[in-house]
Design a protein around this motif. Structure first.
Motif, PDB file in Angstrom:
ATOM      1  N   LEU A 413       0.838  -1.208   0.000  1.00  0.00           N
ATOM      2  CA  LEU A 413       0.000   0.000   0.000  1.00  0.00           C
ATOM      3  C   LEU A 413       0.874   1.259   0.000  1.00  0.00           C
ATOM      4  O   LEU A 413       0.674   2.180  -0.802  1.00  0.00           O
ATOM      5  CB  LEU A 413      -0.897  -0.036   1.238  1.00  0.00           C
ATOM      6  N   ILE A 461     -10.128  -1.561   8.964  1.00  0.00           N
ATOM      7  CA  ILE A 461      -9.862  -2.754   8.146  1.00  0.00           C
ATOM      8  C   ILE A 461     -10.164  -4.026   8.937  1.00  0.00           C
ATOM      9  O   ILE A 461     -10.415  -5.089   8.371  1.00  0.00           O
ATOM     10  CB  ILE A 461      -8.410  -2.756   7.628  1.00  0.00           C
ATOM     11  N   ASP A 466     -11.633  -9.322   4.327  1.00  0.00           N
ATOM     12  CA  ASP A 466     -10.295  -9.940   4.286  1.00  0.00           C
ATOM     13  C   ASP A 466      -9.808 -10.301   5.679  1.00  0.00           C
ATOM     14  O   ASP A 466      -9.289 -11.381   5.913  1.00  0.00           O
ATOM     15  CB  ASP A 466      -9.267  -8.976   3.684  1.00  0.00           C
ATOM     16  N   PHE A 478      -0.074 -12.420  -2.884  1.00  0.00           N
ATOM     17  CA  PHE A 478       0.213 -11.897  -4.214  1.00  0.00           C
ATOM     18  C   PHE A 478      -0.529 -10.569  -4.423  1.00  0.00           C
ATOM     19  O   PHE A 478       0.021  -9.607  -4.949  1.00  0.00           O
ATOM     20  CB  PHE A 478      -0.218 -12.934  -5.263  1.00  0.00           C
ATOM     21  N   GLY A 479      -1.788 -10.541  -3.993  1.00  0.00           N
ATOM     22  CA  GLY A 479      -2.591  -9.317  -4.142  1.00  0.00           C
ATOM     23  C   GLY A 479      -1.935  -8.141  -3.440  1.00  0.00           C
ATOM     24  O   GLY A 479      -1.817  -7.046  -4.000  1.00  0.00           O
ATOM     25  N   VAL A 484      -1.336  -5.021  -5.966  1.00  0.00           N
ATOM     26  CA  VAL A 484      -1.591  -3.625  -5.569  1.00  0.00           C
ATOM     27  C   VAL A 484      -0.468  -2.702  -6.055  1.00  0.00           C
ATOM     28  O   VAL A 484      -0.723  -1.764  -6.824  1.00  0.00           O
ATOM     29  CB  VAL A 484      -1.828  -3.507  -4.047  1.00  0.00           C
ATOM     30  N   TYR A 488      -1.993  -1.303  -9.576  1.00  0.00           N
ATOM     31  CA  TYR A 488      -2.771  -0.117  -9.196  1.00  0.00           C
ATOM     32  C   TYR A 488      -2.029   1.163  -9.608  1.00  0.00           C
ATOM     33  O   TYR A 488      -2.576   2.260  -9.544  1.00  0.00           O
ATOM     34  CB  TYR A 488      -3.036  -0.104  -7.676  1.00  0.00           C
ATOM     35  N   ARG A 603     -17.114  -9.771  -5.017  1.00  0.00           N
ATOM     36  CA  ARG A 603     -17.038  -9.675  -3.544  1.00  0.00           C
ATOM     37  C   ARG A 603     -18.425  -9.537  -2.945  1.00  0.00           C
ATOM     38  O   ARG A 603     -18.741 -10.133  -1.924  1.00  0.00           O
ATOM     39  CB  ARG A 603     -16.212  -8.448  -3.148  1.00  0.00           C
TER      40      ARG A 603
HETATM   41  C1  LIG Z   1      -7.016 -10.470  -8.010  1.00  0.00           C
HETATM   42  C2  LIG Z   1      -6.429 -10.487  -6.669  1.00  0.00           C
HETATM   43  C3  LIG Z   1      -5.044 -10.900  -6.551  1.00  0.00           C
HETATM   44  C4  LIG Z   1      -7.187 -10.136  -5.657  1.00  0.00           C
HETATM   45  C5  LIG Z   1      -6.663  -9.789  -4.352  1.00  0.00           C
HETATM   46  C6  LIG Z   1      -7.439  -8.642  -3.884  1.00  0.00           C
HETATM   47  C7  LIG Z   1      -6.582  -7.647  -3.118  1.00  0.00           C
HETATM   48  C8  LIG Z   1      -5.645  -6.937  -4.055  1.00  0.00           C
HETATM   49  C9  LIG Z   1      -7.518  -6.659  -2.441  1.00  0.00           C
HETATM   50  C10 LIG Z   1      -8.510  -7.373  -1.508  1.00  0.00           C
HETATM   51  C11 LIG Z   1      -8.936  -6.345  -0.574  1.00  0.00           C
HETATM   52  C12 LIG Z   1      -8.061  -5.319  -0.598  1.00  0.00           C
HETATM   53  C13 LIG Z   1      -8.163  -4.094   0.124  1.00  0.00           C
HETATM   54  C14 LIG Z   1      -7.290  -3.062  -0.104  1.00  0.00           C
HETATM   55  C15 LIG Z   1      -6.224  -3.225  -1.119  1.00  0.00           C
HETATM   56  C16 LIG Z   1      -6.512  -4.315  -2.127  1.00  0.00           C
HETATM   57  C17 LIG Z   1      -6.911  -5.610  -1.492  1.00  0.00           C
HETATM   58  C18 LIG Z   1      -5.766  -6.175  -0.692  1.00  0.00           C
HETATM   59  C19 LIG Z   1      -7.267  -1.819   0.755  1.00  0.00           C
HETATM   60  C20 LIG Z   1      -6.157  -2.097   1.755  1.00  0.00           C
HETATM   61  C21 LIG Z   1      -6.911  -0.582  -0.059  1.00  0.00           C
HETATM   62  C22 LIG Z   1      -6.973   0.687   0.801  1.00  0.00           C
HETATM   63  C23 LIG Z   1      -8.371   0.886   1.347  1.00  0.00           C
HETATM   64  O1  LIG Z   1      -8.487   2.093   2.091  1.00  0.00           O
HETATM   65  C24 LIG Z   1      -8.835  -0.279   2.186  1.00  0.00           C
HETATM   66  C25 LIG Z   1      -8.096  -0.290   3.507  1.00  0.00           C
HETATM   67  C26 LIG Z   1     -10.311  -0.097   2.497  1.00  0.00           C
HETATM   68  C27 LIG Z   1      -8.667  -1.586   1.348  1.00  0.00           C
HETATM   69  C28 LIG Z   1      -9.115  -2.849   2.074  1.00  0.00           C
HETATM   70  C29 LIG Z   1      -9.294  -3.966   1.086  1.00  0.00           C
END
Ligand SMILES: CC(C)=CCC[C@@H](C)[C@H]1CC=C2C3=C(CC[C@@]21C)[C@@]1(C)CC[C@H](O)C(C)(C)[C@@H]1CC3
Ligand SMILES: NC(=O)C1=CN([C@@H]2O[C@H](COP(=O)(O)OP(=O)(O)OC[C@H]3O[C@@H](n4cnc5c(N)ncnc54)[C@H](OP(=O)(O)O)[C@@H]3O)[C@@H](O)[C@H]2O)C=CC1
Length: 635
Positions: A413, A461, A466, A478-479, A484, A488, A603
């Motif tokens: 992040l 969070i 998650d 990996f995500g 990310v 992103y 989701r």
């Molecule tokens: C295709 C694949 C690899 C899916 C994995 C999904 C992840 C990339 C996302 C699942 C939920 C996420 C969230 C955030 C980032 C992406 C992932 C990890 C997040 C941390 C981004 C910042 C926001 O403010 C948040 C904290 C609400 C958010 C939470 C969910």
């Protein structure tokens, strides 16, 4: 490996010949707090707590003691002459908060679940009993010494009053229910489903002989239905996700990143590998880990786990991004060329991929030593590949270091902002600019705001899917570490070599869109988080809620009464504002928007299935009241 990781506390049997009721058997189960019995199916038995998990016909799953179950013989159907046709029953007094008509087909479980209450008003209705409509009559046990008078409520003449008293009790005591689950459970002689987080037990960890046998079955029974295409799907995603990142990274580098040039030309294999890039990634992760363990900031409590335990998390994310920004600024000041990130993007992505893969293997092996209650219900299929992908263990920790929380909130992040910043520098260098373009500034600021907000509200969070439900495996590793930071950032990467000038009106409109999206996103997430943390918070007293049999309530007004996922709506509006500055010449900067729609729709469906399973008819009632999922009047 700690004793706790090895100790299996909750064990289920597939076949326990010594038990009174067998798995799959249909029996009568008492509805908690009342003398009413409904037909239930036995799903399993927990040796340790000696509780049966049963499912009512409305889909509600509860845990009941043996004395709350009876065999179907000995029950008589409630005669029509004794009670009015339940379908024609009318409510004697309507709750001020009640917003919907009662459905005509409902069990007591649903009745208990379906009274929409006003949070504040509920305490004022403490002693009021209400009558409600029901269609399915509960059955009463024929009087036997065993059941005669063993419950105060049985003395009530009108059983439906009792039944509704139960509903009221659940409404009234929402505060207490969430704050003091054990007390409430004691009163109702009921335990919620384990996966809804309660039922801490301090019983001795002595292993009964049957437990050993049951342990084998525990892995397979503690699971929810497979998603992501099941076992075959897991193979597909394991290959597709890295391939897709590679595709994007190779594409965005081209002068004309048209999807028509598919597949993009592959560079020789040795180009992918760069030891220096890998060591930078490792250093970055270690640096973030150091900040994470720094005893600065709050220790926040997570939601109750199945074991009843509440984990503590160091929520110092804002501190981490501030220190990281200072460190990066200092590095730039002392001559570090951050455009290295732009020129070695592929190698950095490869390094991160390797780390996420190694981490996923570690996580899977580590999870094999975890106790059954520490496993994620969604990643416990028994299939190695599926569980490796979905995440076998819910909250893998090394001492107090929470790997999932750390990976989700820190290196990727904060790395996302670092990469965006590097892209702004690369744009200036490549385009010969004194300052980044307007579009680049917008993309940088918008996404920085998103990340900083996430870190500022880091505690929120802990009530997301998650953290509460998904295991930590390849998908999230990996995500968090590759997807990310390296996808992103596509908009900023794209803008480096594809300038997209913005007029002032366009810029203004995009800023407004971003702010509207952000407002909806933040307000709705904070509302749910505050409600989940303290349902009796006076600031939330104006909100209407639906009580559920688990003791938790569902918000049915405010943001969560507008659509079922207002936070997704806000997030999608923001995603639109991130892509618009890049113009419409190419699809690539729109990748995030397209991916995000798919991700959030999926989701939402996953969440629907999960909530339906948890909350039974109360969830249906919520869906009837709040009809749209993400976009009001559209979807
Ligand atoms: C295709 C694949 C690899 C899916 C994995 C999904 C992840 C990339 C996302 C699942 C939920 C996420 C969230 C955030 C980032 C992406 C992932 C990890 C997040 C941390 C981004 C910042 C926001 O403010 C948040 C904290 C609400 C958010 C939470 C969910
Ligand atoms: N940028 C990105 O890549 C991503 C961002 N996100 C964002 O992260 C945030 C969190 O999303 P996510 O974890 O998917 O989902 P939510 O934060 O919406 O969490 C869903 C859970 O909230 C609870 N809930 C649902 N409806 C209600 C209600 N009416 N009243 C009270 N509680 C309710 C339920 O859990 P329970 O009842 O058990 O408490 C449900 O399982 C969102 O803003 C999303 O947009 C998400 C994914 C990726």
């Amino acid at each position: 490996m700690s004793q706790k990781r090895r100790a299996g506390t909750y064990l289920w049997t597939v076949m326990m010949p010594s038990l009174k009721y067998q798995k799959g058997e249909t029996v009568m189960g008492r509805w908690p707090g009342s003398s009413l019995y409904y037909e239930v199916k036995v799903l399993g038995f927990d040796l340790k707590s000696q509780l049966y998990t049963v499912i009512y016909k409305d889909g509600t799953e509860l845990e009941l003691r043996e004395q709350d179950l009876k065999s179907t013989s000995g029950f008589q159907a409630r005669s029509r002459s004794r009670s009015r046709s339940p379908g024609r029953r009318r409510s004697r007094s309507r709750s001020p908060g009640r917003t919907t008509r009662r459905s005509s087909s409902r069990t007591a479980a649903a009745v208990a679940a379906a009274a929409i209450t006003d949070n504040a008003a509920s305490s004022r209705r403490e002693t009021r009993l209400r009558d409600v409509e029901v269609t399915l009559s509960p059955l009463q046990p024929t009087k036997t010494p065993e059941n005669n008078g063993n419950n105060r409520h049985e003395k009530n003449e009108d059983k439906l009053k009792v039944e509704n008293n139960t509903a009221n009790k659940i409404n009234e005591s929402e505060k207490k229910v969430e704050a003091e689950p054990e007390k409430i459970q004691g009163r109702y002689n009921l335990r919620r489903r384990k996966d809804d987080g309660d039922a801490k037990s301090d019983e001795a960890k002595v292993e009964h002989p049957e437990e050993k046998e049951a342990k084998k079955a525990a892995g397979a029974t503690f699971a929810t239905p497979l998603d992501f295409g099941g076992k075959i799907g897991a193979y597909f995603w394991l290959l597709f996700l890295p391939a897709w990142v590679l595709f994007l990274v190779l594409h965005v580098n081209q002068e004309d990143p048209s999807l028509a040039t598919f597949p993009p030309p592959l560079p020789p294999l040795d180009v992918f590998w760069d030891a220096q890039a890998l060591s930078f990634i490792i250093l970055w992760i270690l640096f973030q880990a150091l900040l994470y363990v720094t005893p600065v900031g709050k220790l926040s409590e997570g939601m109750p786990l199945r074991s009843g335990e509440r984990l503590k998390y160091r929520t110092n994310g804002f501190f981490a991004i501030v220190v990281s920004a200072v460190a990066v600024a200092a590095a730039v000041h002392y001559g570090v060329d951050l455009t290295y990130i732009y020129s070695h993007f592929l190698q950095l992505a490869t390094g991160s991929f390797l780390i996420s893969f190694v981490l996923s293997i570690f996580l899977y092996v580590y999870s094999r030593y975890a106790a059954p209650e520490q496993l994620a219900l969604g990643g416990n299929s028994g299939n190695v590949v599926y569980d490796f992908f979905k995440g076998h263990e819910l909250n893998p920790r090394i001492k107090n270091f929470d790997l999932k929380f750390f990976c989700e909130m820190r290196p990727g992040l904060i790395g996302w902002c670092l990469i965006n910043f590097a892209m702004a520098l690369a744009e200036m260098k490549k385009q010969g600019l004194d300052a980044p373009s307007n579009s680049m500034i917008l993309v940088n600021l918008f996404q920085l705001l998103y990340v900083v907000d996430g870190l500022w509200n880091e505690e929120a969070i802990l009530t997301t899917m998650d953290l509460m439900h998904d295991g930590f495996g390849f998908m999230l590793a990996f995500g968090d570490l590759v997807w990310v930071p390296f996808t992103y950032t596509m908009q900023a990467y794209y803008l480096v070599s594809h300038p997209s000038p913005l007029s002032v009106p366009a810029l203004t409109a995009i800023v407004i869109l971003k702010l509207v999206g952000f407002y909806i996103f933040r307000k709705s997430n904070s509302e749910k988080n505050a409600f989940r943390r303290n349902p009796s918070d006076p600031k939330l007293s104006y909100l209407k809620t639906i009580p559920t049999a688990t003791g938790k309530s569902l918000l049915v007004s405010g943001w969560w009464g507008m659509v079922r996922h207002p936070n997704y709506l806000g997030d999608l509006l923001m995603a639109l504002a991130w892509s618009l500055p890049c113009g419409f010449s190419h699809l690539l900067p729109w990748y995030y928007m397209i991916y995000f729609i798919i991700l959030l729709v999926h989701r939402d469906s996953r969440d629907m299935v999960e909530c339906r399973r948890k909350y039974g008819l109360a969830w249906d009632e919520y869906c009837r009241t709040v009809r749209y999922r993400i976009i009001p009047h559209v979807y």
